[in-house]
Motif scaffolding. Structure first.
Motif, PDB file in Angstrom:
ATOM      1  N   UNK A  22     -76.831-104.646 -54.388  1.00 29.36           N
ATOM      2  CA  UNK A  22     -76.431-103.297 -54.807  1.00 29.36           C
ATOM      3  C   UNK A  22     -77.369-102.775 -55.900  1.00 29.36           C
ATOM      4  N   UNK A  23     -77.766-103.636 -56.802  1.00 31.68           N
ATOM      5  CA  UNK A  23     -78.701-103.236 -57.864  1.00 31.68           C
ATOM      6  C   UNK A  23     -80.063-102.865 -57.277  1.00 31.68           C
ATOM      7  N   UNK A  24     -80.511-103.619 -56.299  1.00 31.71           N
ATOM      8  CA  UNK A  24     -81.791-103.329 -55.647  1.00 31.71           C
ATOM      9  C   UNK A  24     -81.727-101.986 -54.927  1.00 31.71           C
ATOM     10  N   UNK A  25     -80.630-101.728 -54.213  1.00 35.04           N
ATOM     11  CA  UNK A  25     -80.483-100.450 -53.512  1.00 35.04           C
ATOM     12  C   UNK A  25     -80.536 -99.286 -54.501  1.00 35.04           C
ATOM     13  N   UNK A  26     -79.821 -99.417 -55.597  1.00 37.74           N
ATOM     14  CA  UNK A  26     -79.807 -98.359 -56.609  1.00 37.74           C
ATOM     15  C   UNK A  26     -81.216 -98.133 -57.157  1.00 37.74           C
ATOM     16  N   UNK A  27     -81.939 -99.196 -57.402  1.00 32.70           N
ATOM     17  CA  UNK A  27     -83.297 -99.090 -57.933  1.00 32.70           C
ATOM     18  C   UNK A  27     -84.218 -98.384 -56.934  1.00 32.70           C
ATOM     19  N   UNK A  28     -84.123 -98.761 -55.667  1.00 37.63           N
ATOM     20  CA  UNK A  28     -84.968 -98.147 -54.639  1.00 37.63           C
ATOM     21  C   UNK A  28     -84.674 -96.661 -54.462  1.00 37.63           C
ATOM     22  N   UNK A  29     -83.375 -96.310 -54.522  1.00 33.83           N
ATOM     23  CA  UNK A  29     -82.967 -94.925 -54.275  1.00 33.83           C
ATOM     24  C   UNK A  29     -83.153 -94.063 -55.519  1.00 33.83           C
ATOM     25  N   UNK A  30     -82.655 -94.532 -56.642  1.00 33.42           N
ATOM     26  CA  UNK A  30     -82.625 -93.700 -57.845  1.00 33.42           C
ATOM     27  C   UNK A  30     -83.918 -93.772 -58.664  1.00 33.42           C
ATOM     28  N   UNK A  31     -84.365 -94.967 -58.944  1.00 30.75           N
ATOM     29  CA  UNK A  31     -85.521 -95.125 -59.835  1.00 30.75           C
ATOM     30  C   UNK A  31     -86.845 -94.875 -59.118  1.00 30.75           C
ATOM     31  N   UNK A  32     -87.068 -95.535 -58.001  1.00 31.62           N
ATOM     32  CA  UNK A  32     -88.342 -95.394 -57.291  1.00 31.62           C
ATOM     33  C   UNK A  32     -88.362 -94.203 -56.331  1.00 31.62           C
ATOM     34  N   UNK A  33     -87.187 -93.814 -55.841  1.00 27.81           N
ATOM     35  CA  UNK A  33     -87.085 -92.757 -54.833  1.00 27.81           C
ATOM     36  C   UNK A  33     -88.058 -93.014 -53.677  1.00 27.81           C
ATOM     37  N   UNK A  34     -88.092 -94.255 -53.217  1.00 24.58           N
ATOM     38  CA  UNK A  34     -89.062 -94.609 -52.171  1.00 24.58           C
ATOM     39  C   UNK A  34     -88.411 -94.919 -50.821  1.00 24.58           C
ATOM     40  N   UNK A  35     -87.082 -95.010 -50.774  1.00 24.59           N
ATOM     41  CA  UNK A  35     -86.412 -95.314 -49.509  1.00 24.59           C
ATOM     42  C   UNK A  35     -86.286 -94.021 -48.712  1.00 24.59           C
ATOM     43  N   UNK A  36     -87.003 -93.934 -47.607  1.00 24.27           N
ATOM     44  CA  UNK A  36     -87.066 -92.701 -46.819  1.00 24.27           C
ATOM     45  C   UNK A  36     -86.108 -92.704 -45.635  1.00 24.27           C
ATOM     46  N   UNK A  58     -90.164 -97.175 -46.225  1.00 21.13           N
ATOM     47  CA  UNK A  58     -90.427 -96.781 -47.604  1.00 21.13           C
ATOM     48  C   UNK A  58     -91.618 -95.839 -47.661  1.00 21.13           C
ATOM     49  N   UNK A  59     -91.544 -94.902 -48.594  1.00 22.86           N
ATOM     50  CA  UNK A  59     -92.655 -93.981 -48.832  1.00 22.86           C
ATOM     51  C   UNK A  59     -92.728 -93.744 -50.341  1.00 22.86           C
ATOM     52  N   UNK A  60     -93.815 -94.132 -50.914  1.00 20.08           N
ATOM     53  CA  UNK A  60     -93.988 -93.954 -52.360  1.00 20.08           C
ATOM     54  C   UNK A  60     -94.328 -92.496 -52.673  1.00 20.08           C
ATOM     55  N   UNK A  61     -94.036 -92.089 -53.896  1.00 21.06           N
ATOM     56  CA  UNK A  61     -94.357 -90.741 -54.394  1.00 21.06           C
ATOM     57  C   UNK A  61     -93.701 -89.636 -53.564  1.00 21.06           C
ATOM     58  N   UNK A  62     -92.477 -89.881 -53.149  1.00 22.95           N
ATOM     59  CA  UNK A  62     -91.733 -88.865 -52.392  1.00 22.95           C
ATOM     60  C   UNK A  62     -91.232 -87.787 -53.333  1.00 22.95           C
ATOM     61  N   UNK A  63     -91.200 -86.567 -52.856  1.00 17.58           N
ATOM     62  CA  UNK A  63     -90.603 -85.477 -53.627  1.00 17.58           C
ATOM     63  C   UNK A  63     -89.173 -85.218 -53.179  1.00 17.58           C
ATOM     64  N   UNK A  64     -88.881 -85.477 -51.931  1.00 21.34           N
ATOM     65  CA  UNK A  64     -87.537 -85.196 -51.399  1.00 21.34           C
ATOM     66  C   UNK A  64     -86.536 -86.183 -51.970  1.00 21.34           C
ATOM     67  N   UNK A  65     -85.288 -85.784 -52.004  1.00 18.49           N
ATOM     68  CA  UNK A  65     -84.214 -86.596 -52.580  1.00 18.49           C
ATOM     69  C   UNK A  65     -83.153 -86.906 -51.526  1.00 18.49           C
ATOM     70  N   UNK A  66     -83.591 -87.234 -50.330  1.00 12.89           N
ATOM     71  CA  UNK A  66     -82.651 -87.566 -49.258  1.00 12.89           C
ATOM     72  C   UNK A  66     -83.096 -88.844 -48.562  1.00 12.89           C
ATOM     73  N   UNK A  67     -82.199 -89.377 -47.762  1.00 12.37           N
ATOM     74  CA  UNK A  67     -82.509 -90.533 -46.921  1.00 12.37           C
ATOM     75  C   UNK A  67     -82.032 -90.201 -45.520  1.00 12.37           C
TER      76      UNK A  67
END
Length: 154
Positions: free
Chosen positions: A17-31, A53-62
């Motif tokens: 759960x912590x990893x998911x939160x980090x990927x979604x909220x902090x890195x915003x890389x889960x596309x 995964x996509x780094x440097x995403x601007x969108x805030x959706x999955x």
């Protein structure tokens, strides 16, 4: 970049759960998340998911895809998925584009049934046909009863 994970990784508590939160909220890389059929990896026997995964995403959706009911991916299905991926549409029973706010409300649980509603097909019942079949069965039962009484009396 893409990686295959056990489907349970999408909803388990604790470190995952912590990893998911980090990927979604902090890195915003889960596309995109794509749930695969159980039969894709024959030796595993459980649902697997591909996380894109996509780094440097601007969108805030999955984007979520439920491919668990697909038996094999042919070119037409892959083209459809590709088009929906590009358009980031929500199609009930197949895919959903979900904003990060909703994912946060669900405490970063990425289990697909939270976001993709299964489509249940209703089947119309032909009552006239049912009555006809029921009548036939009743007549056959009476014939059998009469025949069995005749055998017993003989």
């Amino acid at each position: 970049m893409a990686a295959v994970f056990p489907g349970a990784m999408l909803y388990r508590e604790g470190r995952e759960a912590q990893i998911r939160k980090y990927l979604v909220e902090e890195l915003n890389c889960l596309d995109t998340i794509m749930l695969l059929p159980d039969s894709i990896f024959h030796s595993i026997g459980q649902a697997e998911a591909i996380l894109f995964f996509q780094m440097n995403r601007e969108r805030k959706d999955i984007l979520f895809f439920d491919c668990s009911e697909i038996e094999s991916l042919d070119k037409e299905q892959i083209d459809t998925i590709d088009q929906l991926w590009s358009e980031r549409k929500t199609i009930p029973g197949l895919c959903a584009c979900v904003e990060r706010d909703e994912i946060e409300k669900n405490e970063y649980n990425l289990n697909l049934p939270r976001y993709i509603t299964k489509v249940v097909k209703e089947t119309a019942i032909d009552m006239e046909k049912v009555r006809h079949e029921s009548g036939k069965l009743s007549r056959n039962c009476r014939k059998l009863k009469t025949a069995s009484q005749f055998i017993v009396e003989s």
